[in-house]
Scaffold this active site. Structure first.
Site, PDB file in Angstrom:
ATOM      1  N   HIS A  74      31.229  22.883  43.762  1.00  0.00           N
ATOM      2  CA  HIS A  74      29.931  22.687  43.404  1.00  0.00           C
ATOM      3  C   HIS A  74      29.278  23.544  42.582  1.00  0.00           C
ATOM      4  O   HIS A  74      29.474  24.668  42.671  1.00  0.00           O
ATOM      5  CB  HIS A  74      29.224  22.373  44.738  1.00  0.00           C
ATOM      6  CG  HIS A  74      29.636  21.517  45.589  1.00  0.00           C
ATOM      7  ND1 HIS A  74      29.830  20.004  45.256  1.00  0.00           N
ATOM      8  CD2 HIS A  74      30.155  21.418  46.948  1.00  0.00           C
ATOM      9  CE1 HIS A  74      30.219  19.403  46.501  1.00  0.00           C
ATOM     10  NE2 HIS A  74      30.476  20.287  47.209  1.00  0.00           N
TER      11      HIS A  74
ATOM     12  N   ARG B 272      26.440  15.847  35.552  1.00  0.00           N
ATOM     13  CA  ARG B 272      26.467  17.296  36.597  1.00  0.00           C
ATOM     14  C   ARG B 272      27.955  17.929  36.035  1.00  0.00           C
ATOM     15  O   ARG B 272      28.740  17.594  35.038  1.00  0.00           O
ATOM     16  CB  ARG B 272      26.959  16.948  37.968  1.00  0.00           C
ATOM     17  CG  ARG B 272      28.078  16.095  38.156  1.00  0.00           C
ATOM     18  CD  ARG B 272      28.134  15.761  39.841  1.00  0.00           C
ATOM     19  NE  ARG B 272      29.585  15.149  40.049  1.00  0.00           N
ATOM     20  CZ  ARG B 272      29.998  14.847  41.142  1.00  0.00           C
ATOM     21  NH1 ARG B 272      29.189  15.133  42.225  1.00  0.00           N
ATOM     22  NH2 ARG B 272      31.225  14.194  41.186  1.00  0.00           N
TER      23      ARG B 272
ATOM     24  N   THR C 220      17.108  42.372  46.907  1.00  0.00           N
ATOM     25  CA  THR C 220      18.420  41.793  46.256  1.00  0.00           C
ATOM     26  C   THR C 220      18.223  40.195  45.789  1.00  0.00           C
ATOM     27  O   THR C 220      18.814  39.976  45.063  1.00  0.00           O
ATOM     28  CB  THR C 220      19.574  41.893  47.129  1.00  0.00           C
ATOM     29  OG1 THR C 220      19.417  41.075  48.228  1.00  0.00           O
ATOM     30  CG2 THR C 220      19.510  43.513  47.868  1.00  0.00           C
TER      31      THR C 220
ATOM     32  N   LYS D 160      22.462  42.997  44.902  1.00  0.00           N
ATOM     33  CA  LYS D 160      23.185  41.808  45.156  1.00  0.00           C
ATOM     34  C   LYS D 160      24.601  41.676  44.407  1.00  0.00           C
ATOM     35  O   LYS D 160      24.655  42.019  43.245  1.00  0.00           O
ATOM     36  CB  LYS D 160      22.587  40.425  44.545  1.00  0.00           C
ATOM     37  CG  LYS D 160      22.919  39.384  45.061  1.00  0.00           C
ATOM     38  CD  LYS D 160      22.234  39.073  46.654  1.00  0.00           C
ATOM     39  CE  LYS D 160      21.105  37.939  46.793  1.00  0.00           C
ATOM     40  NZ  LYS D 160      20.558  38.346  48.254  1.00  0.00           N
TER      41      LYS D 160
ATOM     42  N   GLN E  60      36.656  11.232  43.340  1.00  0.00           N
ATOM     43  CA  GLN E  60      37.545  10.571  43.826  1.00  0.00           C
ATOM     44  C   GLN E  60      38.288   9.665  42.752  1.00  0.00           C
ATOM     45  O   GLN E  60      39.268   9.439  42.761  1.00  0.00           O
ATOM     46  CB  GLN E  60      36.940   9.326  44.916  1.00  0.00           C
ATOM     47  CG  GLN E  60      36.749  10.170  46.423  1.00  0.00           C
ATOM     48  CD  GLN E  60      35.489  10.741  46.510  1.00  0.00           C
ATOM     49  OE1 GLN E  60      34.838  11.219  45.568  1.00  0.00           O
ATOM     50  NE2 GLN E  60      34.974  10.874  47.905  1.00  0.00           N
TER      51      GLN E  60
HETATM   52  O1  LIG Z   1      32.507  13.238  43.324  1.00  0.00           O
HETATM   53  C1  LIG Z   1      31.907  13.393  44.552  1.00  0.00           C
HETATM   54  N1  LIG Z   1      32.377  12.822  45.823  1.00  0.00           N
HETATM   55  C2  LIG Z   1      31.895  12.806  46.743  1.00  0.00           C
HETATM   56  O2  LIG Z   1      32.334  12.241  47.914  1.00  0.00           O
HETATM   57  C3  LIG Z   1      30.646  13.553  47.061  1.00  0.00           C
HETATM   58  N2  LIG Z   1      30.028  13.936  48.086  1.00  0.00           N
HETATM   59  C4  LIG Z   1      28.944  14.706  47.495  1.00  0.00           C
HETATM   60  O3  LIG Z   1      28.043  15.125  48.658  1.00  0.00           O
HETATM   61  N3  LIG Z   1      28.942  14.975  46.241  1.00  0.00           N
HETATM   62  C5  LIG Z   1      30.306  14.303  45.849  1.00  0.00           C
HETATM   63  N4  LIG Z   1      30.712  14.035  44.730  1.00  0.00           N
END
Ligand SMILES: O=c1[nH]c(=O)c2[nH]c(=O)[nH]c2[nH]1
Length: 303
Positions: A252, A177, A60, A15, A224
């Site tokens: 992510h 997170r 893998t 992998k 945001q």
């Molecule tokens: O900070 C985030 N804003 C989003 O608009 C969003 N959408 C999502 O799936 N995760 C997140 N996280």
């Protein structure tokens, strides 16, 4: 004359580019290990190539899982981590005679906020690019400062909750997170500052630090919110800046499910996905202030 027989030559498989992030969070001062790991096995894999027999093929996917599971105990130096993997694969499977393990390790510095290195907010070392644009429109001079590839990450104090759910929503709510992004920003200097005598270097450095501080300091309810915090901080502290536009991917980091391997994972081992990513973009401006279109003409994308 008979053709020579066709034979299998040297081979290896595994992998490639497993993006593993390990957060050590035993104390409030978090540590981060960020690696891109490739595992390749060598040995007796002839039957898979010649006869469709996978009895020797350590998947893998298994190699990838092993990397995540081993990260649970800590990564340490990349060399030591790769040696652990090498010993594991060569000792677990008789027909694996060797292999090749490779890692890239990404370096992070702590963000300095309020004069001290932050406990859980980091900036990727030395990759930010400063940008500048000047537009002359008759007697007017429009000056845009900017930056991109300012990669930042916080290991906690970020969540995403309260969003609407419909039949396509699977995302779980979380109040803890990883939040990671590559900040791209452009800001417009106004009036007094549109002058070659102005200290643009000092202003740039100040904006960069304000963006980092704002990213580090407040709990992030969403990227945001954090974007707006960062833009506001710049406008609050730098009167010579009229407006700022920001474009920030939500990079992510998924908590890896280690339960199948008998391991817990209290937000310590993450898979850093490179795509798809959220993309959050906004302009932050002063109420009632006009934004001259000429200044922004020709800017590719949002900013
Ligand atoms: O900070 C985030 N804003 C989003 O608009 C969003 N959408 C999502 O799936 N995760 C997140 N996280």
């Amino acid at each position: 004359m008979t053709e020579p027989a066709i034979v299998l030559g040297a081979n290896q498989y595994g992998k490639a580019e497993v993006r593993v992030v390990k957060v050590t969070r035993d104390t409030a001062r978090h540590e981060i290990d960020d690696l891109n790991v490739t595992s390749q096995l060598r040995g007796d894999f002839a039957a898979a190539h010649l006869a469709g027999d996978n009895a020797h093929v350590v998947a893998t996917d298994t190699q990838k899982n092993t990397i995540f599971a081993f990260a649970r105990d800590g990564i340490g130096s990349p060399e030591a981590f790769l040696l652990r993997l090498a010993d594991h694969f060569t000792s677990s499977f008789d027909w694996v005679s060797g292999g090749r393990w490779e890692a890239e390790r990404f370096a992070w510095d702590r963000i300095v906020a309020d004069g001290s290195p932050h406990d859980h907010a980091f900036v990727r070392s030395g990759q930010v690019v400063r940008t500048a644009v000047v537009v002359a429109d008759g007697a007017d001079r429009h000056v845009l400062g900017g930056l991109h590839s300012l990669t930042v990450l916080k290991t906690t104090e970020s969540g995403f909750e309260g969003f609407p759910r419909d039949r396509y929503t699977t995302l779980q709510e979380t109040s803890d997170r990883i939040l990671a992004t590559d900040v791209a920003a452009r800001w417009r200097y106004d009036g007094v500052a549109a002058d070659a005598g102005f200290d643009y270097d000092a202003a740039y450095e100040s904006v960069r630090l304000l963006l980092l501080e704002a990213f580090a300091e407040r709990y992030s309810a969403a990227l945001q919110t954090t974007l707006f915090d960062m833009g506001s901080r710049v406008l609050e502290r730098r009167p010579e800046i009229a407006e700022i536009r920001l474009s920030m991917p939500n990079k992510h980091h998924f908590v890896v499910d280690l339960a199948p391997f008998g391991l817990d994972n209290p937000n310590e081992v993450f898979f850093a996905a490179d795509r798809p990513y959220g993309l959050i973009e906004a302009a932050v401006t002063r109420a009632g202030a006009a934004s001259p279109a000429a200044a922004w003409e020709g800017i590719a994308g949002f900013c």
